[in-house]
Design an enzyme around this catalytic site. Sequence first.
Site, PDB file in Angstrom:
ATOM      1  N   ASP A 104       0.830  -1.200   0.000  1.00 38.91           N
ATOM      2  CA  ASP A 104       0.000   0.000   0.000  1.00 38.91           C
ATOM      3  C   ASP A 104       0.870   1.258   0.000  1.00 38.91           C
ATOM      4  O   ASP A 104       1.892   1.314   0.695  1.00 38.91           O
ATOM      5  CB  ASP A 104      -0.873  -0.012   1.264  1.00 38.91           C
ATOM      6  CG  ASP A 104      -1.872   1.122   1.279  1.00 38.91           C
ATOM      7  OD1 ASP A 104      -2.833   1.059   0.501  1.00 38.91           O
ATOM      8  OD2 ASP A 104      -1.690   2.085   2.055  1.00 38.91           O
ATOM      9  N   GLU A 158       1.689  -0.544  -4.956  1.00 32.90           N
ATOM     10  CA  GLU A 158       0.763   0.523  -5.307  1.00 32.90           C
ATOM     11  C   GLU A 158       1.620   1.775  -5.502  1.00 32.90           C
ATOM     12  O   GLU A 158       1.977   2.454  -4.546  1.00 32.90           O
ATOM     13  CB  GLU A 158      -0.276   0.759  -4.205  1.00 32.90           C
ATOM     14  CG  GLU A 158      -1.355   1.717  -4.675  1.00 32.90           C
ATOM     15  CD  GLU A 158      -2.063   2.494  -3.575  1.00 32.90           C
ATOM     16  OE1 GLU A 158      -3.093   3.109  -3.868  1.00 32.90           O
ATOM     17  OE2 GLU A 158      -1.580   2.525  -2.423  1.00 32.90           O
TER      18      GLU A 158
HETATM   19  C1  NOJ Z   1      -4.414   3.081  -0.790  1.00 34.49           C
HETATM   20  C2  NOJ Z   1      -5.545   2.160  -0.524  1.00 34.49           C
HETATM   21  O1  NOJ Z   1      -5.885   1.472  -1.699  1.00 34.49           O
HETATM   22  C3  NOJ Z   1      -6.672   3.028   0.013  1.00 34.49           C
HETATM   23  O2  NOJ Z   1      -7.880   2.322   0.089  1.00 34.49           O
HETATM   24  C4  NOJ Z   1      -6.248   3.583   1.343  1.00 34.49           C
HETATM   25  O3  NOJ Z   1      -7.220   4.494   1.809  1.00 34.49           O
HETATM   26  C5  NOJ Z   1      -4.917   4.327   1.247  1.00 34.49           C
HETATM   27  N1  NOJ Z   1      -3.943   3.637   0.448  1.00 34.49           N
HETATM   28  C6  NOJ Z   1      -4.330   4.537   2.612  1.00 34.49           C
HETATM   29  O4  NOJ Z   1      -3.890   3.324   3.160  1.00 34.49           O
END
Ligand code: NOJ
Length: 506
Positions: free
Chosen positions: A186, A236
């Site tokens: 993430d 991500e």
């Molecule tokens: C990306 C995640 O996909 C999202 O859902 C989340 O709110 C943020 N990162 C913070 O962790």
Amino acid sequence: MYVRSFADGDGDGTGDLAGVRSRLPYLAELGVDALWFNPWYLSPMKDGGYDVADYRAIDPAFGTLAEAEKLIAEARETGIRTIVDIVPNHVSDQHPWFRAALAGGPERELFHFRPGSGPGGELPPNDWTSQFGGPAWTRLPDGDWYLHLFAPEQPDLNWAHPAVRQEHEDILRFWFERGVAGVRIDSAALLVKDPRLPDFVEGRDPHPYVDRDELHEVYRSWRRVADEYGGVFVGEVWLPDTERFTRYLRPDELHTAFNFSFLSCPWEARRLRRSIDDTLAEHAPVGAPATWVLCNHDVTRTVTRYGREDTGFDFATKAFGTPTDLALGTRRARAAALLSLALPGAVYVYQGEELGLPEADIPPYRIQDPMYFRSGGTDPGRDGCRVPLPWRADAPHAGFGGEPWLPQPAYWPAYAADLQAADPGSMLGLYREAIRLRPVFGDGPLTWLPTPEGVLAFTRAGGASCVVNLADTPVELPASSPPLLASGPLDERGRLPKDTAVWLRA
Ligand code: NOJ
């Protein structure tokens, strides 16, 4: 997979691991070969589980650790691997480290605590803003401030501290030892901050907290852990600079990263082609496979987005009441499904995308997403793509289970999986067939074929080709290559109409 909204096994209105286990046959029939689980750990759910209180425990709303282990094993037996989601940038404010930090312990060093600026320290230490809106700092009763790039309940960790690094490597081992095959990372480009925590200056390089060079050493170290277990990473990484993006995919770092360029791309032939070409060109030098993503738990559902005037995705332009033509959006989403499943690399399908679910309108008083609250109620937030799935048209709550934690629209049963499973012309029928036939493209690269303006056509080493028509005029298809699968009907002369894709046999 957004477990909370997938299937509710115990009837309490929240999806759970029992629900997922009961639906493994559905996933296998769809042709899924790996499941990425959004965070399933113990969490106060201030950000849908991206606020983790304990990485080694499953949230009781979802089940137990023993059940997760069983699920990982059962999925594996069905040919489905498991990817867990690790959230290294921040933890929940209920995490033992942060609680100890608030109590004044040495754990403060694991976060970013600072005195404020201005008279009496009444202003935040710097001008950074939260990704969810508002300041990225919250003040404590003792006068100090702490940093949170997301919600105040998600304090950022200090990645300059060796204990933070050690803990995350231990967490990776914990899950690899339980049989997971991969880890989604993430906010992968946000972990490291400039230790001086300077104000943000537009255009100044390096950025104080995005994509800092020090991150690569973190991921090299993670890679050594993953290699011990044969595990893979998917990062991500939202970065517009493609050269910077691919640095994360070097052979000793992450194996793959989500393709947000493709996800955000408007439904326009030239721009899609550019996005595909850029993606493939970026990945080639590092030898990493590309990923193709049309939507996820953070963005507007595909059929809704493609039915709008602006068919791209941008968090900044999300608004209540944007008009959409769902019939048009669905036609395009069907074509986009065939396009992405024909491209070289891995395709991620977000639950409900295979059912063609639209973005739901959630009444504001039922919204739970912090993005809505932190925007002062102007941003609808992300709950519209997180509504519990419809499984059975004739069952209460469309067969999800108990009264769903987010309300389902009245029309939801019409999209139920059981109806679609019986209809080869449905979105589910299309996805199943496309995933089954996908091997006809082989593993090799893509070669573009000459086409009129507004049409995308390419062939792959396996011999099959894909043609997508985004132009107003229908296109002739080569008589020598019979259609294998089409996203919609061809016209009376066998031509490919607008917003339609076809796969052709070699
Ligand atoms: C990306 C995640 O996909 C999202 O859902 C989340 O709110 C943020 N990162 C913070 O962790």
